[in-house]
Design an enzyme around this catalytic site. Structure first.
Site, PDB file in Angstrom:
ATOM      1  N   TYR A 154      57.103   0.513 -10.146  1.00  0.00           N
ATOM      2  CA  TYR A 154      56.878   1.928  -9.798  1.00  0.00           C
ATOM      3  C   TYR A 154      56.498   2.737 -11.042  1.00  0.00           C
ATOM      4  O   TYR A 154      55.561   3.538 -11.018  1.00  0.00           O
ATOM      5  CB  TYR A 154      58.158   2.466  -9.164  1.00  0.00           C
ATOM      6  CG  TYR A 154      58.103   3.854  -8.593  1.00  0.00           C
ATOM      7  CD1 TYR A 154      57.674   4.075  -7.285  1.00  0.00           C
ATOM      8  CD2 TYR A 154      58.513   4.958  -9.335  1.00  0.00           C
ATOM      9  CE1 TYR A 154      57.665   5.355  -6.745  1.00  0.00           C
ATOM     10  CE2 TYR A 154      58.505   6.237  -8.795  1.00  0.00           C
ATOM     11  CZ  TYR A 154      58.078   6.425  -7.492  1.00  0.00           C
ATOM     12  OH  TYR A 154      58.076   7.698  -6.963  1.00  0.00           O
ATOM     13  N   LYS A 158      53.023   4.720 -11.585  1.00  0.00           N
ATOM     14  CA  LYS A 158      53.034   6.179 -11.751  1.00  0.00           C
ATOM     15  C   LYS A 158      52.442   6.594 -13.098  1.00  0.00           C
ATOM     16  O   LYS A 158      51.759   7.604 -13.188  1.00  0.00           O
ATOM     17  CB  LYS A 158      54.453   6.730 -11.578  1.00  0.00           C
ATOM     18  CG  LYS A 158      54.997   6.582 -10.155  1.00  0.00           C
ATOM     19  CD  LYS A 158      54.134   7.332  -9.144  1.00  0.00           C
ATOM     20  CE  LYS A 158      54.718   7.356  -7.751  1.00  0.00           C
ATOM     21  NZ  LYS A 158      53.890   8.092  -6.786  1.00  0.00           N
ATOM     22  N   PRO A 184      56.995  14.803 -10.130  1.00  0.00           N
ATOM     23  CA  PRO A 184      58.279  15.312  -9.648  1.00  0.00           C
ATOM     24  C   PRO A 184      59.452  14.538 -10.250  1.00  0.00           C
ATOM     25  O   PRO A 184      59.361  13.335 -10.497  1.00  0.00           O
ATOM     26  CB  PRO A 184      58.235  15.053  -8.132  1.00  0.00           C
ATOM     27  CG  PRO A 184      56.797  14.779  -7.815  1.00  0.00           C
ATOM     28  CD  PRO A 184      56.213  14.176  -9.050  1.00  0.00           C
TER      29      PRO A 184
HETATM   30  N1  CAA Z   1      71.055   1.141 -16.596  1.00  0.00           N
HETATM   31  C1  CAA Z   1      71.534   0.106 -17.300  1.00  0.00           C
HETATM   32  N2  CAA Z   1      72.028  -1.006 -16.743  1.00  0.00           N
HETATM   33  C2  CAA Z   1      72.034  -1.062 -15.407  1.00  0.00           C
HETATM   34  C3  CAA Z   1      71.567  -0.023 -14.603  1.00  0.00           C
HETATM   35  C4  CAA Z   1      71.076   1.129 -15.243  1.00  0.00           C
HETATM   36  N3  CAA Z   1      70.587   2.191 -14.577  1.00  0.00           N
HETATM   37  N4  CAA Z   1      71.701  -0.385 -13.299  1.00  0.00           N
HETATM   38  C5  CAA Z   1      72.233  -1.615 -13.283  1.00  0.00           C
HETATM   39  N5  CAA Z   1      72.463  -2.012 -14.590  1.00  0.00           N
HETATM   40  C6  CAA Z   1      73.021  -3.285 -15.034  1.00  0.00           C
HETATM   41  C7  CAA Z   1      74.067  -3.801 -14.049  1.00  0.00           C
HETATM   42  O1  CAA Z   1      75.311  -3.274 -14.393  1.00  0.00           O
HETATM   43  C8  CAA Z   1      73.984  -5.300 -14.225  1.00  0.00           C
HETATM   44  O2  CAA Z   1      74.688  -5.679 -15.347  1.00  0.00           O
HETATM   45  P1  CAA Z   1      75.325  -7.152 -15.407  1.00  0.00           P
HETATM   46  O3  CAA Z   1      74.221  -8.141 -15.275  1.00  0.00           O
HETATM   47  O4  CAA Z   1      75.990  -7.173 -16.735  1.00  0.00           O
HETATM   48  O5  CAA Z   1      76.292  -7.211 -14.254  1.00  0.00           O
HETATM   49  C9  CAA Z   1      72.493  -5.547 -14.547  1.00  0.00           C
HETATM   50  O6  CAA Z   1      72.000  -4.271 -15.031  1.00  0.00           O
HETATM   51  C10 CAA Z   1      71.697  -5.968 -13.330  1.00  0.00           C
HETATM   52  O7  CAA Z   1      72.044  -5.115 -12.274  1.00  0.00           O
HETATM   53  P2  CAA Z   1      71.701  -5.483 -10.816  1.00  0.00           P
HETATM   54  O8  CAA Z   1      71.746  -6.956 -10.624  1.00  0.00           O
HETATM   55  O9  CAA Z   1      72.498  -4.619  -9.921  1.00  0.00           O
HETATM   56  O10 CAA Z   1      70.168  -5.050 -10.771  1.00  0.00           O
HETATM   57  P3  CAA Z   1      69.254  -5.065  -9.526  1.00  0.00           P
HETATM   58  O11 CAA Z   1      68.086  -5.904  -9.815  1.00  0.00           O
HETATM   59  O12 CAA Z   1      70.013  -5.342  -8.280  1.00  0.00           O
HETATM   60  O13 CAA Z   1      68.776  -3.552  -9.475  1.00  0.00           O
HETATM   61  C11 CAA Z   1      68.914  -1.298  -8.835  1.00  0.00           C
HETATM   62  C12 CAA Z   1      69.670  -2.486  -9.405  1.00  0.00           C
HETATM   63  C13 CAA Z   1      68.655  -1.514  -7.344  1.00  0.00           C
HETATM   64  C14 CAA Z   1      67.592  -1.114  -9.516  1.00  0.00           C
HETATM   65  C15 CAA Z   1      69.801  -0.083  -9.060  1.00  0.00           C
HETATM   66  O14 CAA Z   1      70.068   0.029 -10.438  1.00  0.00           O
HETATM   67  C16 CAA Z   1      69.134   1.193  -8.623  1.00  0.00           C
HETATM   68  O15 CAA Z   1      69.009   1.480  -7.439  1.00  0.00           O
HETATM   69  N6  CAA Z   1      68.717   2.022  -9.570  1.00  0.00           N
HETATM   70  C17 CAA Z   1      68.059   3.297  -9.294  1.00  0.00           C
HETATM   71  C18 CAA Z   1      66.604   3.135  -9.295  1.00  0.00           C
HETATM   72  C19 CAA Z   1      65.981   4.505  -9.059  1.00  0.00           C
HETATM   73  O16 CAA Z   1      66.337   5.502  -9.684  1.00  0.00           O
HETATM   74  N7  CAA Z   1      65.010   4.561  -8.174  1.00  0.00           N
HETATM   75  C20 CAA Z   1      64.374   5.794  -7.853  1.00  0.00           C
HETATM   76  C21 CAA Z   1      63.894   5.750  -6.430  1.00  0.00           C
HETATM   77  S1  CAA Z   1      63.338   7.347  -5.895  1.00  0.00           S
HETATM   78  C22 CAA Z   1      61.917   7.554  -6.715  1.00  0.00           C
HETATM   79  O17 CAA Z   1      61.400   6.687  -7.350  1.00  0.00           O
HETATM   80  C23 CAA Z   1      61.281   8.912  -6.590  1.00  0.00           C
HETATM   81  C24 CAA Z   1      60.891   9.436  -7.901  1.00  0.00           C
HETATM   82  O18 CAA Z   1      59.708   9.376  -8.245  1.00  0.00           O
HETATM   83  C25 CAA Z   1      61.895  10.109  -8.752  1.00  0.00           C
END
Ligand code: CAA
Length: 248
Positions: A154, A158, A184
């Site tokens: 993404y 973007k 945004p």
């Molecule tokens: N920062 C640092 N570390 C993170 C983290 C973060 N934000 N999120 C997860 N981690 C870590 C976890 O703790 C985990 O650590 P360990 O391996 O030591 O356990 C490791 O990274 C891997 O985590 P996951 O296995 O949970 O990672 P995943 O592949 O399942 O992904 C995710 C996790 C789904 C991406 C989740 O972090 C998430 O939903 N993040 C938000 C993403 C986001 O903001 N999206 C925006 C959507 S809306 C949009 O995009 C509109 C716009 O334009 C603003």
């Protein structure tokens, strides 16, 4: 002068609906282009825009497909007139860390978020330059500027959108056509509400204004950039993110 015709892709989505309403309030004939398969959302959209009495109409199109965009643009030209304004607001997320990301999660997102911009602009920009007027706005994202964990796909799309914006802006700058992007921050949309609540709370905590954005606040910016007298703003990116950059 006849009404300016505006096509909004992702037109029935969270930001798209607000953009359609704002442009219609500004006197544009608006065509909301989106997937016809989103039946439930489409019904809600029709309800929400009923009061606009035909100034907002829906047209089905899969903007990831070039031929769909060509057909959409022709249909709009025949029925309402050539597109003067294009707002590329269609976008999807396929959030996951790169180490887990499948090839499909990369390519599906690129087809919608980036190919869609090419497909729409390629099919409309010649008409705009020939007529000497056009306004293109690409809805990018704060995450294209800062990167976001779980969004290599993404964030790349973007950020790419804005590179595209600046390059096209140069190509059409002397022909009355402006091309800008809006980035945004996190807004009250279904897409943002799908982010796990704890993650979302952490993000909001970093936003100086302390809240999610309203889709109408993005729509106001699009209206500003697509105004007839906005011809000196081009190749710009307008961040609308509640002061998020100040957190870094
Ligand atoms: N920062 C640092 N570390 C993170 C983290 C973060 N934000 N999120 C997860 N981690 C870590 C976890 O703790 C985990 O650590 P360990 O391996 O030591 O356990 C490791 O990274 C891997 O985590 P996951 O296995 O949970 O990672 P995943 O592949 O399942 O992904 C995710 C996790 C789904 C991406 C989740 O972090 C998430 O939903 N993040 C938000 C993403 C986001 O903001 N999206 C925006 C959507 S809306 C949009 O995009 C509109 C716009 O334009 C603003």
């Amino acid at each position: 002068m006849s009404k300016r015709v505006a096509i909004v892709t992702g037109g029935i989505g969270g930001l798209g609906t607000a953009i359609c309403k704002q442009l219609a309030q500004d006197g544009r004939q608006v065509i909301a282009a989106d997937l016809g398969s989103r039946q439930e959302r489409l019904a809600a959209f029709r309800e929400e825009t009923r009061e606009y009495n035909g100034n907002i109409v829906f047209a089905p199109a899969d903007i990831s497909k070039y031929d769909d965009c060509a057909a959409l643009v022709n249909h709009v030209a025949e029925k309402y007139g050539s597109a003067d304004i294009v707002v590329n607001a269609a976008g999807i997320t396929r959030d996951t860390s790169l180490k887990k990301m499948s090839q499909a999660q990369w390519t599906d997102l690129m087809h919608v978020n980036l190919d869609g911009v090419f497909n729409m602009c390629r099919n409309t920009v010649d008409g705009m330059t020939e007529r000497g007027f056009g306004r293109i706005v690409n809805i990018s994202s704060v995450n294209g500027q800062t990167g976001q964990f779980g969004q290599t796909n993404y964030s790349a799309a973007k950020a790419g959108m804005h590179g595209f914006t600046m390059a096209l802006a140069r190509e059409v700058a002397r022909k009355g056509v402006t091309v800008n992007s809006v980035s945004p921050g996190y807004c009250k949309t279904e897409m943002v509400m799908k982010v796990p609540e704890d993650v979302r709370a952490q993000i909001i905590a970093q936003v100086p204004v302390g809240r999610l954005g309203e889709p109408s606040e993005i729509a106001r910016t699009v209206a500003f950039l697509t105004a007839d007298d906005a011809g000196f703003i081009t190749g710009a990116n307008i961040p609308v993110n509640g002061g998020y950059f100040m957190s870094f």
